[in-house]
Design a protein around this motif. Structure first.
Motif, PDB file in Angstrom:
ATOM      1  N   LEU A  55       0.560  -1.267   0.089  1.00  0.00           N
ATOM      2  CA  LEU A  55       0.028  -0.223  -0.084  1.00  0.00           C
ATOM      3  C   LEU A  55       0.815   1.238  -0.051  1.00  0.00           C
ATOM      4  CD1 LEU A  55      -2.577  -0.938   2.634  1.00  0.00           C
ATOM      5  CD2 LEU A  55      -2.574  -1.515   0.140  1.00  0.00           C
ATOM      6  N   VAL A  56       0.392   2.299  -0.505  1.00  0.00           N
ATOM      7  CA  VAL A  56       1.100   3.597  -0.634  1.00  0.00           C
ATOM      8  C   VAL A  56      -0.122   4.741  -0.232  1.00  0.00           C
ATOM      9  CG1 VAL A  56       3.039   3.681  -1.805  1.00  0.00           C
ATOM     10  CG2 VAL A  56       0.823   3.637  -2.851  1.00  0.00           C
ATOM     11  N   ASN A  62      -5.920  18.480  -2.518  1.00  0.00           N
ATOM     12  CA  ASN A  62      -5.789  18.724  -1.005  1.00  0.00           C
ATOM     13  C   ASN A  62      -6.141  17.419  -0.219  1.00  0.00           C
ATOM     14  OD1 ASN A  62      -5.111  20.537   0.901  1.00  0.00           O
ATOM     15  ND2 ASN A  62      -7.349  20.971   1.200  1.00  0.00           N
ATOM     16  N   SER A  63      -6.100  16.261  -0.779  1.00  0.00           N
ATOM     17  CA  SER A  63      -6.798  14.960  -0.268  1.00  0.00           C
ATOM     18  C   SER A  63      -5.675  13.860  -0.289  1.00  0.00           C
ATOM     19  CB  SER A  63      -7.777  14.557  -1.027  1.00  0.00           C
ATOM     20  OG  SER A  63      -9.049  15.640  -1.398  1.00  0.00           O
ATOM     21  N   TYR A  64      -5.791  12.886   0.369  1.00  0.00           N
ATOM     22  CA  TYR A  64      -5.021  11.608   0.513  1.00  0.00           C
ATOM     23  C   TYR A  64      -5.954  10.605   0.116  1.00  0.00           C
ATOM     24  CZ  TYR A  64      -1.584  14.440   2.646  1.00  0.00           C
ATOM     25  OH  TYR A  64      -0.726  15.485   3.087  1.00  0.00           O
ATOM     26  N   GLN A  65      -5.325   9.594  -0.587  1.00  0.00           N
ATOM     27  CA  GLN A  65      -6.010   8.427  -0.866  1.00  0.00           C
ATOM     28  C   GLN A  65      -4.981   7.246  -0.850  1.00  0.00           C
ATOM     29  OE1 GLN A  65      -7.459   8.161  -4.808  1.00  0.00           O
ATOM     30  NE2 GLN A  65      -8.978   6.841  -4.416  1.00  0.00           N
ATOM     31  N   LEU A  66      -5.592   6.197  -0.372  1.00  0.00           N
ATOM     32  CA  LEU A  66      -4.942   4.728  -0.092  1.00  0.00           C
ATOM     33  C   LEU A  66      -4.872   4.029  -1.177  1.00  0.00           C
ATOM     34  CD1 LEU A  66      -3.580   4.038   2.556  1.00  0.00           C
ATOM     35  CD2 LEU A  66      -5.515   2.691   3.220  1.00  0.00           C
ATOM     36  N   ALA A  67      -3.839   3.599  -1.774  1.00  0.00           N
ATOM     37  CA  ALA A  67      -3.645   2.718  -3.130  1.00  0.00           C
ATOM     38  C   ALA A  67      -2.900   1.592  -3.214  1.00  0.00           C
ATOM     39  CB  ALA A  67      -3.531   3.827  -4.279  1.00  0.00           C
TER      40      ALA A  67
ATOM     41  N   ILE B 114      -2.433   1.513 -10.933  1.00  0.00           N
ATOM     42  CA  ILE B 114      -2.608   1.802  -9.353  1.00  0.00           C
ATOM     43  C   ILE B 114      -4.051   1.500  -9.015  1.00  0.00           C
ATOM     44  CG2 ILE B 114      -2.700   3.601  -7.606  1.00  0.00           C
ATOM     45  CD1 ILE B 114      -0.303   4.856  -8.748  1.00  0.00           C
ATOM     46  N   PHE B 115      -4.115   0.668  -8.027  1.00  0.00           N
ATOM     47  CA  PHE B 115      -5.631   0.343  -7.729  1.00  0.00           C
ATOM     48  C   PHE B 115      -5.998   0.770  -6.424  1.00  0.00           C
ATOM     49  CE2 PHE B 115      -4.548  -2.592 -11.005  1.00  0.00           C
ATOM     50  CZ  PHE B 115      -5.794  -2.983 -11.419  1.00  0.00           C
ATOM     51  N   VAL B 116      -7.302   1.422  -6.442  1.00  0.00           N
ATOM     52  CA  VAL B 116      -7.911   1.901  -5.005  1.00  0.00           C
ATOM     53  C   VAL B 116      -9.138   0.984  -4.763  1.00  0.00           C
ATOM     54  CG1 VAL B 116      -7.076   4.111  -5.651  1.00  0.00           C
ATOM     55  CG2 VAL B 116      -9.233   3.579  -6.562  1.00  0.00           C
ATOM     56  N   ARG B 117      -9.788   1.587  -3.574  1.00  0.00           N
ATOM     57  CA  ARG B 117     -10.843   0.559  -2.965  1.00  0.00           C
ATOM     58  C   ARG B 117     -12.286   1.425  -3.405  1.00  0.00           C
ATOM     59  NH1 ARG B 117     -11.555  -2.514   1.276  1.00  0.00           N
ATOM     60  NH2 ARG B 117     -12.886  -0.946   1.982  1.00  0.00           N
ATOM     61  N   SER B 118     -13.084   0.659  -3.337  1.00  0.00           N
ATOM     62  CA  SER B 118     -14.441   1.267  -3.270  1.00  0.00           C
ATOM     63  C   SER B 118     -14.824   1.650  -1.875  1.00  0.00           C
ATOM     64  CB  SER B 118     -15.408   0.493  -4.022  1.00  0.00           C
ATOM     65  OG  SER B 118     -15.465  -0.745  -3.733  1.00  0.00           O
TER      66      SER B 118
END
Lengths: 181, 243, 181
Positions: A55-56, A62-67, B114-118
């Motif tokens: 994960l990164v 202005n946001s963060y997201q897990l990917a 790059i994958f993200v979650r729902s």
């Protein structure tokens, strides 16, 4: 509260949201000062780095997201049974570029710059979730305007539109090698 | 020949082709020699036609535009030609910038790896809880009403001055004539005016034929009754038309 | 391949899937023997445990799923709910006002006044419990009519609709009869 715990709260929120979460929201939901959030996020990133996690945390505007890291893409595609997406055509890249640097823009603006009908390409970029509608412009005909998406930022490893490559110098003479994409 | 056709197909549009020609012949993009650019451009268009490739309308329109700029530049006062040329140069510079920027951007593309979650699905009470002053509603209503009455004032008469006077450009008719010729090979002169209603349209078509003749693109037959392409295309199209 | 890497592959797949993933699928997608999967999952769990992460791997029948620890539920709820209770946008206010002064009204009445499609906004106002359906109008097509809720009165400190601020000149106001849907 322990620092470790605060980091994990941020992690929990990012994980559950899925979508990018603004700093203000992270601050409000975790009961932490806004200024502290970037530091906590950095520590979460370090934690993932140290444990060699897949994960990164990515920053979008202005946001963060897990990917997930891109090197795991093939395994994930195997599991989700999705196909590797075809690389973008040079025409698609041109349209994306025009929108990215000038948004919000209309189809006719894109067509004026490219000199060819670009409707099909715009639609396929919307399907790919790289472009989206941005309302209608307040000019005669009220044409639909388009802008880039968060997914666009993700796909081009940008954290915001300010990160776009600096445009080449206008005065330079073109040479065909440069312009063949 | 196969190699050539591959080359022709890869152009995104007329601007792309023009940029290629400018770079290939090392022309100055900020001061294009229209005459030689037009010649080279038409050569490509002819090649496309010879290979029976479908020529997109945009390519023909650009041909018409170049011919028009060339013709206007022969007039005593060259200001109009200069303006049109600058406009074209501006578009070419802009498009070449766009291509460069697209290449830069393309280098960064990670292909959606790059994958993200729902988002997690949890039961949520969405009831709005913030409290506002009621006068916000009044303000909002005034603005909404303004929009409505503005819309109301847009009547047919607002558009009359735009619609009533229809001016047909010579460039559009050059395109029209070229398209006809590509389709039929030879066209009867009186036939070409048949479906035209307005005076402006007829005049523009007539001027278009004169321009095309002057620039050597088309030929008027000896008895002034029909027009056809100059050069190698002519024979080929004749054959096609007869079949 | 390093063990660390295999663990992260499992992590990446579980993260991106969201839903529970069967052992067979994990095995196939990661190219690991089925027997090894539980061991890898265990190591992933330990990794989370050691770093005091908010994430856990839960086992459901023959599947694994990534989730957050239950003690973070309140923070998550906070974050996801604020997503919805952000202050009303000016467009939302506009729709709300149009309904408030003209109720019951149809979507097409709202769109006529605003000049733009307002479907999405109406729906989100219903979700926020500021608008509700008020039956169907007895005109061709029998469109759904909307009205404001009690919660709307609360949010704008109104005791009843009669309390709405008086419009400057009532005669200027468009009435529903003028613009038939």
């Amino acid at each position: 509260m322990q620092l470790d715990e605060k980091i994990s709260i941020i992690e929990a929120i990012l994980f559950a949201s899925g979508d990018p979460v603004e700093i203000e929201k992270l601050s409000f939901a975790s009961g932490t000062e806004q200024e502290t959030i970037p530091k906590l996020v950095k520590m979460l990133s370090d934690r993932y780095e140290e444990t060699k996690s897949a994960l990164v945390v990515i920053k979008l505007n202005n946001s963060y997201q897990l990917a997930t890291k891109s090197e795991y893409a093939d395994y994930i595609r195997n599991a989700l049974e999705t196909k590797r997406s075809a690389p973008l055509s040079s025409a698609a890249l041109e349209v994306l570029t025009i929108v990215a640097y000038n948004q919000p823009v209309t189809k006719s603006f894109i067509e004026h710059i490219r000199g060819v009908d670009s409707s099909g390409i715009v639609n396929s970029l919307i399907e790919k979730n790289l472009l989206e509608e941005a309302g209608r412009l307040d000019v005669p005909g009220r044409p639909i305007a388009y802008r880039t998406t968060d997914n666009f930022l993700r796909c081009f490893k940008l954290s915001s539109l300010d990160d776009l490559p600096v445009l080449p110098d206008r005065s330079e003479q073109v040479s065909f090698d440069e312009i063949t994409v | 020949m196969a190699e050539l056709s591959f080359k022709l197909e890869k152009f995104e549009g007329p601007l792309d082709l023009l940029l290629y020609l400018i770079s290939k012949h090392k022309l100055n993009i900020n001061d294009i020699p229209i005459v030689s650019l037009l010649e080279q451009y038409m050569e490509y268009i002819d090649q496309m036609a010879e290979q029976d490739m479908e020529i997109a309308g945009e390519f023909l329109e650009m041909a018409a535009r170049l011919i028009y700029i060339k013709t206007v530049s022969l007039l005593p006062s060259p200001e109009e030609a200069e303006r049109l040329k600058k406009e074209l140069e501006g578009r070419l510079v802009e498009y070449s910038l766009c291509k460069k920027a697209a290449a830069l951007l393309g280098e960064r593309y990670n292909g959606g790896s790059i994958f993200v979650r729902s988002p997690l699905k949890i039961e949520i009470d969405n009831t709005y809880r913030l409290v506002h002053d009621k006068n916000i509603l009044l303000e909002t209503y005034k603005n909404a009403n303004l929009k409505y009455s503005w819309k109301n004032e847009t009547t047919v008469s607002s558009f009359e001055s735009i619609v009533s006077k229809k001016v047909v450009s010579v460039a559009s008719k050059i395109l029209y004539v070229l398209k006809k010729l590509y389709t039929f090979g030879t066209v009867k002169l009186d036939g070409i005016f048949e479906d035209m209603a307005g005076r402006s349209e007829r005049v523009a078509t007539f001027l278009a034929i004169l321009e095309l003749t002057k620039s050597g693109r088309i030929l008027i037959s000896d008895d002034n009754s029909e027009i056809s392409f100059c050069g190698p295309l002519r024979e080929k199209r004749h054959v096609l038309a007869e079949v």
